[in-house]
Design a protein around this motif. Structure first.
Motif, PDB file in Angstrom:
ATOM      1  N   LEU A  47      83.394  42.461  26.724  1.00 23.21           N
ATOM      2  CA  LEU A  47      82.171  41.811  27.151  1.00 23.21           C
ATOM      3  C   LEU A  47      82.168  41.648  28.663  1.00 23.21           C
ATOM      4  O   LEU A  47      83.183  41.283  29.261  1.00 23.21           O
ATOM      5  CB  LEU A  47      82.045  40.448  26.477  1.00 23.21           C
ATOM      6  CG  LEU A  47      80.819  39.598  26.814  1.00 23.21           C
ATOM      7  CD1 LEU A  47      80.409  38.783  25.586  1.00 23.21           C
ATOM      8  CD2 LEU A  47      81.092  38.654  27.981  1.00 23.21           C
ATOM      9  N   VAL A  48      81.015  41.916  29.262  1.00 22.90           N
ATOM     10  CA  VAL A  48      80.820  41.664  30.690  1.00 22.90           C
ATOM     11  C   VAL A  48      79.933  40.442  30.880  1.00 22.90           C
ATOM     12  O   VAL A  48      80.315  39.484  31.549  1.00 22.90           O
ATOM     13  CB  VAL A  48      80.192  42.889  31.383  1.00 22.90           C
ATOM     14  CG1 VAL A  48      79.895  42.577  32.851  1.00 22.90           C
ATOM     15  CG2 VAL A  48      81.104  44.108  31.255  1.00 22.90           C
ATOM     16  N   ALA A  49      78.745  40.479  30.282  1.00 26.08           N
ATOM     17  CA  ALA A  49      77.801  39.368  30.413  1.00 26.08           C
ATOM     18  C   ALA A  49      76.751  39.483  29.324  1.00 26.08           C
ATOM     19  O   ALA A  49      76.407  40.596  28.902  1.00 26.08           O
ATOM     20  CB  ALA A  49      77.130  39.378  31.777  1.00 26.08           C
ATOM     21  N   THR A  50      76.269  38.342  28.878  1.00 31.49           N
ATOM     22  CA  THR A  50      75.189  38.307  27.899  1.00 31.49           C
ATOM     23  C   THR A  50      74.129  37.318  28.352  1.00 31.49           C
ATOM     24  O   THR A  50      74.402  36.414  29.153  1.00 31.49           O
ATOM     25  CB  THR A  50      75.685  37.905  26.505  1.00 31.49           C
ATOM     26  OG1 THR A  50      76.230  36.582  26.573  1.00 31.49           O
ATOM     27  CG2 THR A  50      76.741  38.859  25.982  1.00 31.49           C
ATOM     28  N   ILE A  51      72.934  37.492  27.810  1.00 35.55           N
ATOM     29  CA  ILE A  51      71.842  36.577  28.117  1.00 35.55           C
ATOM     30  C   ILE A  51      70.950  36.462  26.894  1.00 35.55           C
ATOM     31  O   ILE A  51      70.636  37.466  26.244  1.00 35.55           O
ATOM     32  CB  ILE A  51      71.051  37.033  29.358  1.00 35.55           C
ATOM     33  CG1 ILE A  51      70.056  35.968  29.784  1.00 35.55           C
ATOM     34  CG2 ILE A  51      70.386  38.380  29.126  1.00 35.55           C
ATOM     35  CD1 ILE A  51      69.486  36.194  31.197  1.00 35.55           C
ATOM     36  N   THR A  52      70.564  35.229  26.566  1.00 35.98           N
ATOM     37  CA  THR A  52      69.669  35.016  25.443  1.00 35.98           C
ATOM     38  C   THR A  52      68.222  35.176  25.897  1.00 35.98           C
ATOM     39  O   THR A  52      67.933  35.200  27.106  1.00 35.98           O
ATOM     40  CB  THR A  52      69.851  33.617  24.861  1.00 35.98           C
ATOM     41  OG1 THR A  52      69.406  32.645  25.817  1.00 35.98           O
ATOM     42  CG2 THR A  52      71.305  33.350  24.513  1.00 35.98           C
ATOM     43  N   SER A  53      67.328  35.242  24.935  1.00 35.10           N
ATOM     44  CA  SER A  53      65.907  35.345  25.285  1.00 35.10           C
ATOM     45  C   SER A  53      65.447  34.118  26.051  1.00 35.10           C
ATOM     46  O   SER A  53      64.491  34.193  26.834  1.00 35.10           O
ATOM     47  CB  SER A  53      65.067  35.540  24.019  1.00 35.10           C
ATOM     48  OG  SER A  53      65.267  34.468  23.126  1.00 35.10           O
TER      49      SER A  53
END
Length: 121
Positions: A47-53
């Motif tokens: 994983l690098v980065a995640t973002i939710t809606s």
């Protein structure tokens, strides 16, 4: 299903910057979250980065403070601004989307084909 198209990879020198984009398309009810993962040769995908809606983001410790993930929900697109790049950031970067096809459907995910990022020393 959701189709993901990544762009923006390339070759950059140490300390340089790149911006990745990932656009989602298809017939879906909602994308819950999107993110960036990377895989270097001989290593597992990480994983690098995640973002939710809703805009909540999460980063790997190795990139926090150097990378910024953002989204444009109207375009179903996410971006990864990468700065202060290091040789160890060299990898294929993959986009992932978590989505539902219907309001009552199960959560599904889809992956892009990846874009190469190479950081030269």
């Amino acid at each position: 299903q959701v189709q993901l198209v990544e762009s923006g990879g390339g070759l950059v020198q140490t300390g340089g910057s790149l911006r990745l984009s990932c656009a989602a398309s298809g017939n879906f009810f909602k994308i819950n979250a999107m993110g960036w993962y990377r895989q270097a040769p001989g290593q597992q995908r990480e994983l690098v980065a995640t973002i939710t809606s809703g805009g909540t983001s999460n980063y790997a410790d190795s990139v926090r403070g150097r990378f910024t993930i953002s989204n444009d929900n109207a375009k179903s697109t996410i971006y990864l601004q990468m700065t202060s790049l290091k040789p160890e950031d060299t990898a294929v970067y993959y986009c992932k989307a978590d989505f539902r096809l219907t309001p009552w459907g199960t959560n599904l995910n889809s992956w892009g084909q990846g874009t190469q990022v190479t950081v030269s020393s």
